[in-house]
Design a protein around this motif. Structure first.
Motif, PDB file in Angstrom:
ATOM      1  N   VAL A 161     -23.820  98.088 -84.316  1.00 36.77           N
ATOM      2  CA  VAL A 161     -22.676  97.184 -84.471  1.00 36.77           C
ATOM      3  C   VAL A 161     -23.104  95.920 -85.208  1.00 36.77           C
ATOM      4  CG1 VAL A 161     -21.015  95.739 -83.221  1.00 36.77           C
ATOM      5  CG2 VAL A 161     -21.499  98.073 -82.433  1.00 36.77           C
ATOM      6  N   THR A 162     -22.357  95.574 -86.237  1.00 34.59           N
ATOM      7  CA  THR A 162     -22.701  94.390 -87.042  1.00 34.59           C
ATOM      8  C   THR A 162     -21.859  93.172 -86.686  1.00 34.59           C
ATOM      9  OG1 THR A 162     -21.168  95.120 -88.776  1.00 34.59           O
ATOM     10  CG2 THR A 162     -23.485  95.788 -88.970  1.00 34.59           C
ATOM     11  N   ALA A 163     -20.709  93.380 -86.004  1.00 41.70           N
ATOM     12  CA  ALA A 163     -19.862  92.252 -85.607  1.00 41.70           C
ATOM     13  C   ALA A 163     -20.454  91.645 -84.338  1.00 41.70           C
ATOM     14  CB  ALA A 163     -18.426  92.717 -85.355  1.00 41.70           C
ATOM     15  N   ARG A 164     -21.153  90.530 -84.479  1.00 36.43           N
ATOM     16  CA  ARG A 164     -21.837  89.938 -83.338  1.00 36.43           C
ATOM     17  C   ARG A 164     -21.877  88.425 -83.452  1.00 36.43           C
ATOM     18  NH1 ARG A 164     -27.707  92.515 -83.802  1.00 36.43           N
ATOM     19  NH2 ARG A 164     -26.432  94.370 -84.186  1.00 36.43           N
ATOM     20  N   ARG A 165     -22.148  87.775 -82.309  1.00 36.35           N
ATOM     21  CA  ARG A 165     -22.196  86.318 -82.268  1.00 36.35           C
ATOM     22  C   ARG A 165     -23.104  85.895 -81.119  1.00 36.35           C
ATOM     23  NH1 ARG A 165     -20.319  81.437 -84.906  1.00 36.35           N
ATOM     24  NH2 ARG A 165     -20.323  79.822 -83.302  1.00 36.35           N
ATOM     25  N   SER A 166     -23.919  84.863 -81.322  1.00 35.93           N
ATOM     26  CA  SER A 166     -24.767  84.316 -80.265  1.00 35.93           C
ATOM     27  C   SER A 166     -24.508  82.828 -80.118  1.00 35.93           C
ATOM     28  CB  SER A 166     -26.251  84.546 -80.578  1.00 35.93           C
ATOM     29  OG  SER A 166     -26.558  85.923 -80.560  1.00 35.93           O
ATOM     30  N   ASP A 167     -24.494  82.354 -78.873  1.00 35.89           N
ATOM     31  CA  ASP A 167     -24.250  80.940 -78.590  1.00 35.89           C
ATOM     32  C   ASP A 167     -25.114  80.499 -77.424  1.00 35.89           C
ATOM     33  OD1 ASP A 167     -21.854  80.077 -80.334  1.00 35.89           O
ATOM     34  OD2 ASP A 167     -21.141  81.937 -79.409  1.00 35.89           O
ATOM     35  N   ARG A 168     -25.365  79.189 -77.358  1.00 38.36           N
ATOM     36  CA  ARG A 168     -26.092  78.601 -76.246  1.00 38.36           C
ATOM     37  C   ARG A 168     -25.282  77.444 -75.680  1.00 38.36           C
ATOM     38  NH1 ARG A 168     -32.367  78.106 -78.473  1.00 38.36           N
ATOM     39  NH2 ARG A 168     -32.718  80.352 -78.816  1.00 38.36           N
ATOM     40  N   GLU A 169     -25.391  77.267 -74.357  1.00 39.17           N
ATOM     41  CA  GLU A 169     -24.751  76.129 -73.717  1.00 39.17           C
ATOM     42  C   GLU A 169     -25.493  75.801 -72.430  1.00 39.17           C
ATOM     43  OE1 GLU A 169     -20.739  77.371 -73.033  1.00 39.17           O
ATOM     44  OE2 GLU A 169     -21.229  78.422 -71.180  1.00 39.17           O
ATOM     45  N   ALA A 170     -25.272  74.591 -71.933  1.00 38.14           N
ATOM     46  CA  ALA A 170     -25.913  74.158 -70.697  1.00 38.14           C
ATOM     47  C   ALA A 170     -24.931  73.322 -69.899  1.00 38.14           C
ATOM     48  CB  ALA A 170     -27.175  73.354 -71.002  1.00 38.14           C
ATOM     49  N   GLY A 171     -25.067  73.377 -68.583  1.00 38.93           N
ATOM     50  CA  GLY A 171     -24.206  72.592 -67.714  1.00 38.93           C
ATOM     51  C   GLY A 171     -24.390  73.000 -66.269  1.00 38.93           C
ATOM     52  N   HIS A 172     -24.148  72.020 -65.358  1.00 35.92           N
ATOM     53  CA  HIS A 172     -24.225  72.278 -63.918  1.00 35.92           C
ATOM     54  C   HIS A 172     -25.543  72.933 -63.515  1.00 35.92           C
ATOM     55  CE1 HIS A 172     -20.104  70.975 -63.555  1.00 35.92           C
ATOM     56  NE2 HIS A 172     -19.741  71.857 -64.469  1.00 35.92           N
ATOM     57  N   GLY A 173     -26.630  72.449 -64.119  1.00 37.90           N
ATOM     58  CA  GLY A 173     -27.952  72.905 -63.711  1.00 37.90           C
ATOM     59  C   GLY A 173     -28.368  74.245 -64.274  1.00 37.90           C
ATOM     60  N   ARG A 174     -27.638  74.743 -65.265  1.00 40.01           N
ATOM     61  CA  ARG A 174     -27.978  76.041 -65.852  1.00 40.01           C
ATOM     62  C   ARG A 174     -28.012  75.936 -67.375  1.00 40.01           C
ATOM     63  NH1 ARG A 174     -23.791  77.094 -62.173  1.00 40.01           N
ATOM     64  NH2 ARG A 174     -24.348  78.359 -60.353  1.00 40.01           N
ATOM     65  N   ARG A 175     -28.815  76.771 -67.986  1.00 43.11           N
ATOM     66  CA  ARG A 175     -28.801  76.957 -69.430  1.00 43.11           C
ATOM     67  C   ARG A 175     -28.521  78.427 -69.693  1.00 43.11           C
ATOM     68  NH1 ARG A 175     -33.509  75.051 -70.573  1.00 43.11           N
ATOM     69  NH2 ARG A 175     -34.624  77.048 -70.591  1.00 43.11           N
ATOM     70  N   GLU A 176     -27.639  78.689 -70.639  1.00 41.60           N
ATOM     71  CA  GLU A 176     -27.235  80.074 -70.875  1.00 41.60           C
ATOM     72  C   GLU A 176     -27.206  80.391 -72.360  1.00 41.60           C
ATOM     73  OE1 GLU A 176     -23.091  82.569 -70.360  1.00 41.60           O
ATOM     74  OE2 GLU A 176     -23.990  81.722 -68.547  1.00 41.60           O
ATOM     75  N   THR A 177     -27.746  81.559 -72.704  1.00 39.05           N
ATOM     76  CA  THR A 177     -27.606  82.116 -74.043  1.00 39.05           C
ATOM     77  C   THR A 177     -26.745  83.354 -73.928  1.00 39.05           C
ATOM     78  OG1 THR A 177     -29.791  81.326 -74.702  1.00 39.05           O
ATOM     79  CG2 THR A 177     -28.812  83.076 -76.032  1.00 39.05           C
ATOM     80  N   ARG A 178     -25.752  83.455 -74.785  1.00 38.86           N
ATOM     81  CA  ARG A 178     -24.802  84.563 -74.726  1.00 38.86           C
ATOM     82  C   ARG A 178     -24.705  85.231 -76.084  1.00 38.86           C
ATOM     83  NH1 ARG A 178     -21.190  81.665 -73.759  1.00 38.86           N
ATOM     84  NH2 ARG A 178     -21.072  81.798 -71.486  1.00 38.86           N
ATOM     85  N   SER A 179     -24.832  86.556 -76.105  1.00 41.83           N
ATOM     86  CA  SER A 179     -24.609  87.306 -77.334  1.00 41.83           C
ATOM     87  C   SER A 179     -23.435  88.253 -77.124  1.00 41.83           C
ATOM     88  CB  SER A 179     -25.861  88.094 -77.736  1.00 41.83           C
ATOM     89  OG  SER A 179     -26.153  89.099 -76.793  1.00 41.83           O
ATOM     90  N   VAL A 180     -22.589  88.353 -78.130  1.00 42.26           N
ATOM     91  CA  VAL A 180     -21.366  89.160 -78.031  1.00 42.26           C
ATOM     92  C   VAL A 180     -21.298  90.108 -79.216  1.00 42.26           C
ATOM     93  CG1 VAL A 180     -18.839  89.104 -77.927  1.00 42.26           C
ATOM     94  CG2 VAL A 180     -20.163  87.258 -76.871  1.00 42.26           C
ATOM     95  N   ARG A 181     -21.025  91.368 -78.929  1.00 43.83           N
ATOM     96  CA  ARG A 181     -20.792  92.360 -79.969  1.00 43.83           C
ATOM     97  C   ARG A 181     -19.432  93.005 -79.721  1.00 43.83           C
ATOM     98  NH1 ARG A 181     -26.640  95.399 -80.931  1.00 43.83           N
ATOM     99  NH2 ARG A 181     -27.931  93.544 -80.615  1.00 43.83           N
ATOM    100  N   THR A 182     -18.709  93.272 -80.792  1.00 46.83           N
ATOM    101  CA  THR A 182     -17.397  93.924 -80.670  1.00 46.83           C
ATOM    102  C   THR A 182     -17.309  95.083 -81.648  1.00 46.83           C
ATOM    103  OG1 THR A 182     -16.358  92.455 -82.301  1.00 46.83           O
ATOM    104  CG2 THR A 182     -16.272  91.756 -79.990  1.00 46.83           C
ATOM    105  N   VAL A 183     -16.570  96.113 -81.237  1.00 47.44           N
ATOM    106  CA  VAL A 183     -16.406  97.275 -82.105  1.00 47.44           C
ATOM    107  C   VAL A 183     -15.031  97.882 -81.870  1.00 47.44           C
ATOM    108  CG1 VAL A 183     -17.489  98.854 -80.428  1.00 47.44           C
ATOM    109  CG2 VAL A 183     -17.427  99.451 -82.856  1.00 47.44           C
TER     110      VAL A 183
END
Length: 255
Positions: A161-183
């Protein structure tokens, strides 16, 4: 203007409909369960969701609400992307969230909104009701309660799958990296299903350093032109623990 509102859905046993207290936005009708717990736990707050991008449906058990004669209050809430409560009701004892889903959302104009919910609400009738009756979209999680659907989602060729997106965010004592793929998918037996989604979350507790990884598969009726990986990621992040306020500690997540 959007299409006219559709008729409300019958309320489950134990829930009645009342008018909003004076001063509630738009004078919306409220659903209220009799015998609500301390502090009006079952009161539906009534923020009008018309025009909002997404509405998250979430079940919680209110901590400290159990008494000698009654079980802990289990609440079902609908919250906008901006964190404003649209609706809240107490799920009647001896029932579950599934029976309360449409009652929670029925009074409101959801035209064009994306309704998100946990896997418990990945129900064929919920999807049909949202699309056909509420003119809304859905983004639902596929898990073991829909085993054939879940297996089909996991088996998709995600590495290609080539349709993808990655983002990072932090808050409330956590750090998160999220990657999303759609098809775009065809042939999966679920009402109005057009796209499949794979979300990988990598979370770090900034206090303890504990790292957790989670992969979630989801489905939506939105086409690739309506819902890009970026949009899906943004909607998913609005349900993320990194966005929750400290006040959420009043409740515990449903199992």
């Amino acid at each position: 203007m959007g299409p006219p509102r559709t008729p409300g859905h019958p309320l489950p046993p134990g829930i009645s409909r009342t008018r909003a207290p004076r001063g509630t936005p738009s004078g919306l009708a409220l659903d209220r369960a009799p015998g609500a717990g301390p502090g009006g736990l079952a009161d539906l707050l009534g923020h009008d969701p018309a025009g909002t991008e997404s509405v998250a449906v979430d079940g919680k058990t209110a901590r400290g609400s159990r008494t000698e004669t009654a079980p802990a209050a289990h609440l079902l809430s609908a919250v906008t992307a901006a964190g404003r409560t649209v609706s809240q009701l107490r799920v009647p004892d001896k029932t579950n969230e599934i029976t309360a889903f449409t009652a929670l959302l029925a009074p409101f104009d959801l035209t064009g909104a994306v309704v998100t919910a946990d896997a418990l609400h990945t129900q064929r009738e919920h999807a049909k009701w949202l699309v056909e009756r509420k003119n809304a979209h859905y983004l639902m999680v596929g898990k073991g309660n829909q085993p054939k659907l879940h297996a089909a989602l996991k088996a998709l060729p995600w590495k290609e799958v080539t349709a993808r997106r990655s983002d990072r965010e932090a808050g409330h004592g956590r750090r998160e990296t999220r990657s999303v793929r759609t098809v775009t998918v065809t042939g999966l037996d679920f009402p109005y299903l057009v796209q499949a989604v794979k979300i990988h979350r990598h979370r770090t507790d900034l206090k303890t350093g504990k790292v957790t990884r989670q992969t979630v598969h989801a489905i939506t009726d939105m086409t690739s032109s309506e819902a890009s990986p970026q949009l899906i990621g943004r909607i998913d992040s609005e349900r993320s623990p990194t966005r929750r306020s400290p006040g959420d500690s009043t409740y515990s997540d449903c199992p």
